[in-house]
Design an enzyme around this catalytic site. Structure first.
Site, PDB file in Angstrom:
ATOM      1  N   TYR A  18      24.087  23.337 -38.227  1.00 41.05           N
ATOM      2  CA  TYR A  18      24.929  23.393 -39.431  1.00 41.05           C
ATOM      3  C   TYR A  18      25.279  21.984 -39.866  1.00 41.05           C
ATOM      4  O   TYR A  18      25.643  21.154 -39.025  1.00 41.05           O
ATOM      5  CB  TYR A  18      26.232  24.146 -39.127  1.00 41.05           C
TER       6      TYR A  18
ATOM      7  N   THR B  33      11.223  21.944 -58.007  1.00 39.08           N
ATOM      8  CA  THR B  33      10.991  22.563 -56.707  1.00 39.08           C
ATOM      9  C   THR B  33      10.152  21.562 -55.926  1.00 39.08           C
ATOM     10  O   THR B  33       9.591  20.627 -56.497  1.00 39.08           O
ATOM     11  CB  THR B  33      10.216  23.888 -56.841  1.00 39.08           C
TER      12      THR B  33
ATOM     13  N   LYS C  54       5.415  23.031 -55.350  1.00 38.22           N
ATOM     14  CA  LYS C  54       4.305  23.304 -56.280  1.00 38.22           C
ATOM     15  C   LYS C  54       3.319  22.139 -56.189  1.00 38.22           C
ATOM     16  O   LYS C  54       2.747  21.929 -55.123  1.00 38.22           O
ATOM     17  CB  LYS C  54       4.858  23.518 -57.681  1.00 38.22           C
TER      18      LYS C  54
ATOM     19  N   ARG D 159       8.979  25.183 -49.484  1.00 42.47           N
ATOM     20  CA  ARG D 159       9.680  25.846 -50.592  1.00 42.47           C
ATOM     21  C   ARG D 159      11.106  25.316 -50.643  1.00 42.47           C
ATOM     22  O   ARG D 159      11.813  25.327 -49.635  1.00 42.47           O
ATOM     23  CB  ARG D 159       9.732  27.357 -50.382  1.00 42.47           C
TER      24      ARG D 159
END
Ligand code: DSN
Length: 454
Positions: A44, A240, A243, A249
């Site tokens: 975390y 993003t 691509k 991702r």
């Protein structure tokens, strides 16, 4: 073995034996895969690594000595010594790659990145001017089904007959509506935007944030074959990372302006947009960052900074132009008459009288994957549009060349010849059998070009 792993193996086989023509997909390197699947998923790390000193010395993130001296504590958990360094590497590499003053590498997706920018600069009811969905814009640019569309007032510009942005319309709406954000971005557009022209239009809209959503072409920008909006007066660029950029991702926000501690609320002005964005990502719209994905982003940015990536970007565009030409030769009618980037839109209805979904399904049967896509002229819903969208980032990663583009265009034409005049149910009957032969040819071509990383 959990059946999930069996399904992953099947997906590996699908990826190996088919050819990925969806223009927003790619194949990552083994190193990116390793980082994305690493033990960093156990950690975390809400908050940010220190930003102290960045104004004076942009290099400090990668300089261990200075980093140690200036290490601030903007995290809400202990045990950050490794994660902080990884996130700093991701930030500094992203800044270098895109000529930005600041990068927020935490957005989980492009949609989250866009939403955070809207939240950083706008308040409910404010106006945002963006490309409309049918013209080629993205869902997050104001489609009525999204949350943002309920919070802000989106107004849309379109494209002209040549398929390019209708700049005159954009200017007229900008002056009339005085939006808080002018957004240049798209998910189905094959021209290169004139960022300079848009920046000069924005001068007529005081206090307007210039935002570019470059999710589709970020890899082309990184590789130097597409202009970078941040070089033309844009304040913010979202993207993003998976691509053309060929990372995991995820999302990324790059910006120009002052960089300082996100703990103190800054004055709401364009110069402070990097800090406003940091606050809008966390705690504004997200919780804990996915540090395994941040690490994979850092690895991918490192790869994109290498000279080989320039060559890759050039080859994507070369292949796209070759594929466009070959498709036209086979009788396909292309939106905009061709392409200037990695993406091609075919008007399949006008070309052969069938709709995009039927063609997408028929090509699925042979291992050529693309997606049905609405065209600017489409009046109906997105499920049975007149177009299909395809592109070359993934097949270029596998090393296919301009000659292979002719083969792919011809395979697509053969699928058309089988399907035209038949209904979709024929895909399960005789047409399906005929398509099986083409599938073998696709497989043969695909296996000559292994998928990296698997
Ligand atoms: N879904 C993406 C695309 O395919 O273009 C955009 O986010």
């Amino acid at each position: 073995m959990d059946q999930v792993f069996k399904l992953i193996d099947k997906e590996k086989q699908r990826q190996r034996e088919g050819l990925e023509l969806i223009p927003s997909e790619n194949y990552v390197s083994k190193e990116v895969l390793t980082a994305a699947g690493s033990i960093l998923t156990n950690k975390y790390s809400e908050g940010y690594p220190s930003f102290k000193g960045i104004g004076e010395n942009k290099e400090f993130w990668t300089d261990e000595k200075i980093a140690k001296e200036k290490l601030g504590n903007y995290r809400y958990y202990g045990g950050q010594e490794n994660v902080d360094r990884i996130e700093r590497l991701a930030i500094s590499r992203a800044c270098k790659l895109f000529h930005a003053d600041h990068a927020n590498v935490q957005p989980h997706s492009g949609a989250n990145a866009n939403e955070a920018v809207y939240w950083a600069w706008c308040r409910p009811g404010d106006t945002i001017l963006a490309m409309s969905l049918p013209a080629g814009g993205h869902l997050t640019h104001g489609a009525p089904v999204t949350r943002s569309a309920h919070i802000y007032k989106f107004v849309g510009y379109g494209v002209d007959e040549s398929g390019d942005i209708d700049y005159k319309e954009l200017e007229r709406i900008a002056i009339e509506e005085q939006p808080k954000i002018i957004l240049i971005g798209f998910s189905a557009f094959m021209k290169v935007p004139d960022f300079k022209r848009v920046a000069s239009i924005a001068k007529k809209v005081p206090g307007c944030l210039l935002m570019a959503d470059m999710a589709h072409v970020a890899g082309l920008i990184a590789g130097g074959v597409h202009p970078n909006p941040l070089d033309y007066g844009f304040h913010v660029m979202t993207t993003t990372t998976h691509k053309t950029l060929r990372g995991p991702r995820g999302g990324l926000i790059l910006s120009k302006g002052n960089v300082a501690s996100p703990l103190k609320k800054p004055e709401h002005c364009l110069e402070n947009i990097p800090i406003l964005i940091d606050r809008a990502v966390f705690p504004g719209t997200q919780g804990g960052p996915l540090e395994h994905i941040v690490a994979a982003k850092a690895v991918a940015f490192g790869e994109a900074l290498k000279p080989e990536f320039e060559d890759y970007a050039k080859r994507i565009v070369k292949n796209a132009k070759a594929l466009a030409k070959a498709l036209q030769k086979e009788g396909f009618i292309l939106q905009g008459g061709g392409t200037e980037n990695h993406l091609i839109l075919i008007n399949i209805k006008e070309s052969f009288g069938i709709d995009g979904k039927f063609f997408e399904r028929a090509l699925d049967r042979v291992g050529l994957n693309l997606n049905a896509n609405a065209l600017p002229t489409d009046k109906g819903g997105a499920f049975r549009p007149s177009g299909v969208r395809l592109g070359t980032p993934a097949i270029t990663t596998r090393g296919l060349n301009e000659k292979d583009m002719e083969i792919i265009a011809h395979l697509m034409r053969r699928v058309i010849d089988i399907c035209v005049g038949l209904g979709e149910e024929s895909l399960l009957g005789d047409a399906g059998d005929e398509l099986a032969n083409i599938k073998n040819e696709v497989k043969e071509l695909a296996l000559k070009h292994p998928v990296p990383g698997i």
